[in-house]
Enzyme design. Structure first.
Site, PDB file in Angstrom:
ATOM      1  N   GLY A   1       1.133  -1.107  16.202  1.00 13.49           N
ATOM      2  CA  GLY A   1       1.590  -2.454  15.563  1.00 13.49           C
ATOM      3  C   GLY A   1       0.931  -3.588  15.858  1.00 13.49           C
ATOM      4  O   GLY A   1       0.149  -3.669  16.884  1.00 13.49           O
TER       5      GLY A   1
ATOM      6  N   ASN B   1       4.420   4.309   4.509  1.00  7.22           N
ATOM      7  CA  ASN B   1       4.869   3.363   3.369  1.00  7.22           C
ATOM      8  C   ASN B   1       5.488   4.058   2.097  1.00  7.22           C
ATOM      9  O   ASN B   1       4.874   4.303   1.319  1.00  7.22           O
ATOM     10  CB  ASN B   1       3.795   2.314   2.867  1.00  7.22           C
ATOM     11  CG  ASN B   1       3.497   1.409   3.599  1.00  7.22           C
ATOM     12  OD1 ASN B   1       4.009   1.161   4.920  1.00  7.22           O
ATOM     13  ND2 ASN B   1       2.645   0.384   3.513  1.00  7.22           N
TER      14      ASN B   1
ATOM     15  N   ASN C   1      -7.876  -2.409   7.761  1.00  4.12           N
ATOM     16  CA  ASN C   1      -7.078  -1.357   8.580  1.00  4.12           C
ATOM     17  C   ASN C   1      -7.419  -0.263   8.456  1.00  4.12           C
ATOM     18  O   ASN C   1      -7.072   0.719   9.155  1.00  4.12           O
ATOM     19  CB  ASN C   1      -5.699  -1.870   8.478  1.00  4.12           C
ATOM     20  CG  ASN C   1      -5.136  -1.761   7.358  1.00  4.12           C
ATOM     21  OD1 ASN C   1      -5.918  -2.090   6.095  1.00  4.12           O
ATOM     22  ND2 ASN C   1      -3.657  -1.355   7.205  1.00  4.12           N
ATOM     23  N   HIS C   2      -7.926   0.262   7.390  1.00  3.49           N
ATOM     24  CA  HIS C   2      -8.138   1.634   7.196  1.00  3.49           C
ATOM     25  C   HIS C   2      -9.362   2.339   7.910  1.00  3.49           C
ATOM     26  O   HIS C   2     -10.331   1.578   7.838  1.00  3.49           O
ATOM     27  CB  HIS C   2      -8.235   1.963   5.422  1.00  3.49           C
ATOM     28  CG  HIS C   2      -6.954   1.553   5.007  1.00  3.49           C
ATOM     29  ND1 HIS C   2      -6.998   0.550   3.966  1.00  3.49           N
ATOM     30  CD2 HIS C   2      -5.605   1.581   5.207  1.00  3.49           C
ATOM     31  CE1 HIS C   2      -5.686   0.125   3.657  1.00  3.49           C
ATOM     32  NE2 HIS C   2      -4.968   0.773   4.334  1.00  3.49           N
TER      33      HIS C   2
ATOM     34  N   HIS D   1       4.851   4.122  13.300  1.00  4.20           N
ATOM     35  CA  HIS D   1       3.585   4.431  12.711  1.00  4.20           C
ATOM     36  C   HIS D   1       2.323   4.071  13.252  1.00  4.20           C
ATOM     37  O   HIS D   1       1.106   4.267  12.695  1.00  4.20           O
ATOM     38  CB  HIS D   1       3.740   3.891  11.330  1.00  4.20           C
ATOM     39  CG  HIS D   1       3.016   2.445  11.081  1.00  4.20           C
ATOM     40  ND1 HIS D   1       3.569   1.568  11.812  1.00  4.20           N
ATOM     41  CD2 HIS D   1       2.183   1.886  10.272  1.00  4.20           C
ATOM     42  CE1 HIS D   1       2.799   0.401  11.491  1.00  4.20           C
ATOM     43  NE2 HIS D   1       2.091   0.707  10.481  1.00  4.20           N
TER      44      HIS D   1
ATOM     45  N   LEU E   1     -11.393   6.037   9.276  1.00  2.97           N
ATOM     46  CA  LEU E   1     -11.712   7.357   9.798  1.00  2.97           C
ATOM     47  C   LEU E   1     -12.531   7.718  11.080  1.00  2.97           C
ATOM     48  O   LEU E   1     -13.401   6.897  11.346  1.00  2.97           O
ATOM     49  CB  LEU E   1     -12.839   8.253   8.555  1.00  2.97           C
ATOM     50  CG  LEU E   1     -12.965   9.599   8.645  1.00  2.97           C
ATOM     51  CD1 LEU E   1     -13.471  10.259   7.510  1.00  2.97           C
ATOM     52  CD2 LEU E   1     -13.941   9.998   9.624  1.00  2.97           C
TER      53      LEU E   1
ATOM     54  N   ASP F   1       0.705  -1.033  -0.096  1.00  2.53           N
ATOM     55  CA  ASP F   1       0.042  -0.124   0.239  1.00  2.53           C
ATOM     56  C   ASP F   1       0.823   1.220   0.025  1.00  2.53           C
ATOM     57  O   ASP F   1       1.154   1.868   0.938  1.00  2.53           O
ATOM     58  CB  ASP F   1      -0.866   0.010   1.200  1.00  2.53           C
ATOM     59  CG  ASP F   1      -1.877   1.082   1.102  1.00  2.53           C
ATOM     60  OD1 ASP F   1      -2.225   1.667   0.059  1.00  2.53           O
ATOM     61  OD2 ASP F   1      -2.787   1.218   1.979  1.00  2.53           O
TER      62      ASP F   1
ATOM     63  N   GLY G   1      -3.393   4.496  17.421  1.00  3.67           N
ATOM     64  CA  GLY G   1      -3.417   3.398  18.262  1.00  3.67           C
ATOM     65  C   GLY G   1      -4.341   2.190  18.114  1.00  3.67           C
ATOM     66  O   GLY G   1      -3.989   1.178  17.418  1.00  3.67           O
TER      67      GLY G   1
HETATM   68  P1  5GP Z   1      -1.078  -0.101   9.245  1.00  2.00           P
HETATM   69  O1  5GP Z   1      -1.015   1.020   8.503  1.00  2.00           O
HETATM   70  O2  5GP Z   1       0.218  -0.891   9.828  1.00  2.00           O
HETATM   71  O3  5GP Z   1      -2.457  -0.879   9.176  1.00  2.00           O
HETATM   72  O4  5GP Z   1      -1.669   0.585  10.748  1.00  2.00           O
HETATM   73  C1  5GP Z   1      -1.364   1.563  11.462  1.00  2.00           C
HETATM   74  C2  5GP Z   1      -1.766   1.551  12.832  1.00  2.00           C
HETATM   75  O5  5GP Z   1      -2.932   2.008  12.773  1.00  2.00           O
HETATM   76  C3  5GP Z   1      -1.801   0.202  13.542  1.00  2.00           C
HETATM   77  O6  5GP Z   1      -0.750  -0.055  14.020  1.00  2.00           O
HETATM   78  C4  5GP Z   1      -2.704   0.589  14.808  1.00  2.00           C
HETATM   79  O7  5GP Z   1      -2.077   0.849  15.735  1.00  2.00           O
HETATM   80  C5  5GP Z   1      -3.639   1.841  14.222  1.00  2.00           C
HETATM   81  N1  5GP Z   1      -4.814   1.536  14.237  1.00  2.00           N
HETATM   82  C6  5GP Z   1      -5.719   0.243  13.433  1.00  2.00           C
HETATM   83  N2  5GP Z   1      -6.922   0.549  13.481  1.00  2.00           N
HETATM   84  C7  5GP Z   1      -7.161   1.607  14.224  1.00  2.00           C
HETATM   85  C8  5GP Z   1      -8.444   2.532  14.593  1.00  2.00           C
HETATM   86  O8  5GP Z   1      -9.459   2.075  14.234  1.00  2.00           O
HETATM   87  N3  5GP Z   1      -8.169   3.591  14.950  1.00  2.00           N
HETATM   88  C9  5GP Z   1      -7.127   4.307  15.531  1.00  2.00           C
HETATM   89  N4  5GP Z   1      -6.864   5.203  16.031  1.00  2.00           N
HETATM   90  N5  5GP Z   1      -5.833   3.377  14.957  1.00  2.00           N
HETATM   91  C10 5GP Z   1      -5.911   2.177  14.406  1.00  2.00           C
HETATM   92 MN    MN Z   2      -2.735   0.787   4.341  1.00  2.00          MN
HETATM   93 MN    MN Z   3      -1.294   2.222   7.235  1.00  4.38          MN
END
Ligand code: 5GP
Ligand code: MN
Ligand code: MN
Length: 481
Positions: free
Chosen positions: A406, A328, A201-202, A403, A204, A94, A378
């Protein structure tokens, strides 16, 4: 598992150089985090990365590191841009996945009792999930322009104000973009995804500021306790993924000789100066531009949703972009390497955030005296952080920090441990967090319990002086794909 770590000092661990390693590797972690890092292939992947030709100084794993495709998520490598290489696996699928934070002049009290209404409005209006189009349904010419000019395009089209560009890493435009190096297939995938969160994981997230640690810096960032802010996390969607896939395949074939000398096929790399290195860099920069426009259009739509819900203009609510960071990415930057020599390196930051301190020319004028804002999410049931680039980052991490919290467990494992509906209910009843997602499985896969302790990650970053704690936020409303 055969990997020896030597303690250099508090929070700094080294895998000493041996065998075919070109440099040592370092892990930046507390003992608690190191235990978690040691549970999967992270340390082996970090060690493998030191075999890449031209890697300088040391490969580094951030406190939130975990295993990824070939190269750890939370990994940083500065690789000589003249006689080294560039590796798509060390950037990630990504491309320019990243985070932006928008501030407001609303307080938590302005929102209380209306969380449900706001989360529903956001969910209905911000495209998310696997299918479903984006905020902007453009032509192929638009896609070309977005790849070429990034946030400049958004400005021209009325989706951005000049301050949005000023408050974005690289002002939202990678000048080295070469859209002609992006495949038609990638462009087709991106065409109807401009302004969409995607899935998994994305997210808002509407948040409230709970803690301020450095009042002067927080004031410069426009942050104060109880304030409502919005955090947006997403990347370059199918377009970036396709760019990574395309170039991994091409590089594996064209540079199989180099690949055969590396310990892991997933580390496939194009030698600096080769045609494929140039082509991948141009295509990656184009995908970076696409991701910035993606986050910009989601922010634009969010402003419109707030206007409807609160019946005021977004300007009156001072919905300004605090900053947008990529996590990334690979970029040519000049850094001091071994023996204090200045070299141009491809800084690969995969699941790592640029963390430039005060004074560095890349930091926008608004923040140059205090350091670059850093955004560390977080989870939907934990805090997120705003940091500023620390003085030690340039010597320790090629100007980088963590970032996120984790990941602690795989998505498969998460679905066995958690049930989406229960997670959602617990968040609402226990923590007053309102979550809305396309599927229950996504909520389970992203449950707070699948992530490490973000407070600990940030504590280590702050203690090392690579990224200094400025403020902490807590979720109020969250939408996911
Ligand atoms: P990545 O880019 O590796 O998928 O995730 C980045 C970070 O976003 C993760 O390591 C996690 O700590 C955080 N994260 C994941 N889901 C949520 C969410 O719903 N809300 C918030 N505030 N952080 C999240
Ligand atoms: Mn991504
Ligand atoms: Mn990400």
């Amino acid at each position: 598992d055969g990997i020896t770590l030597e303690k250099v000092r508090d929070y700094v661990w080294e895998i000493p150089q041996e065998g075919d390693m070109n440099v040592p590797a370092r892990v930046l972690a507390s003992e608690e985090l190191l235990d978690e890092i040691s549970e999967d292939k992270t340390l082996q992947q970090l060690k493998n990365a030191t075999h890449l030709p031209g890697v300088r100084k040391y490969a580094v794993c951030m406190p939130d590191g975990h295993q990824g495709y070939g190269f750890p998520v939370g990994g940083v490598a500065g690789i000589d841009a003249e006689n080294g290489c560039i590796s798509p696996g060390a950037v990630g699928y990504d491309i320019n996945c990243g985070v932006r934070m928008m501030t407001t002049n609303l307080t938590y009290d302005d929102l209380r009792g209306r969380e449900e209404e706001l989360v529903d409005a956001l969910f209905a209006n911000v495209p998310s999930g696997l299918g479903g189009g984006g905020v902007y349904e453009g032509s192929m010419d638009d896609v070309e322009a977005i790849l070429d000019r990034g946030m400049e395009w958004a400005l021209e089209e009325g989706f951005a104000v000049p301050e949005d560009l000023e408050h974005c890493e690289d002002e939202g435009v990678r000048p080295d973009s070469d859209p002609s190096k992006v495949s038609q297939k990638a462009k087709d995938r991106g065409k109807n995804q401009v302004g969409s969160l995607g899935s998994g994981n994305h997210f808002l997230e509407v948040q409230r500021v709970t803690d301020v640690y450095r009042e002067d810096v927080a004031a410069d960032f426009g942050l104060e306790p109880d304030q409502i802010v919005v955090l947006i996390h997403c990347g370059s969607r199918g377009l970036g993924h396709q760019v990574c896939t395309d170039y991994l395949r091409e590089i594996e074939q064209a540079h199989s000789g180099l690949l055969s000398q590396l310990p892991d096929k997933e580390l496939a790399a194009a030698p600096a100066g080769s045609q494929l290195a140039e082509d991948y860099y141009g295509a990656m920069c184009a995908a970076i531009n696409f991701a910035w426009v993606n986050r910009q259009l989601i922010m634009h739509r969010t402003r419109e949703v707030f206007e409807k819900v609160f019946d005021r203009s977004w300007e009156a609510m001072e919905m300004d972009l605090l900053y947008d960071v990529a996590h990334n990415i690979a970029k040519k930057e000049t850094h001091e390497v071994e023996d204090g020599e200045e070299r141009e390196v491809y800084v690969h930051r995969k699941g790592a955030t640029r963390a430039f301190p005060a004074g560095r020319p890349e930091v926008p004028p608004a923040y140059r005296d205090v350091g670059q804002p850093i955004l560390i999410p977080g989870s939907m049931g934990a805090g997120s952080y705003v940091l500023r680039g620390g003085e030690e980052s340039l010597t320790e991490t090629f100007g980088s920090t963590a970032h996120g919290a984790g990941r602690l467990m795989s998505r498969t494992q998460a679905k066995q441990e958690f049930w989406g509906g229960d997670v959602q209910d617990d968040l609402r009843e226990g923590q007053q967090v309102y979550v809305k997602a396309q599927s229950g499985a996504t909520v389970a896969e992203e449950a707070p319990g699948v992530y490490k302790d973000v407070d600990e990650v940030v504590r280590v970053s702050d203690a090392l002086g690579i990224g200094d704690r400025v403020a902490r936020t807590f979720p109020v409303c969250n939408i996911k794909g």
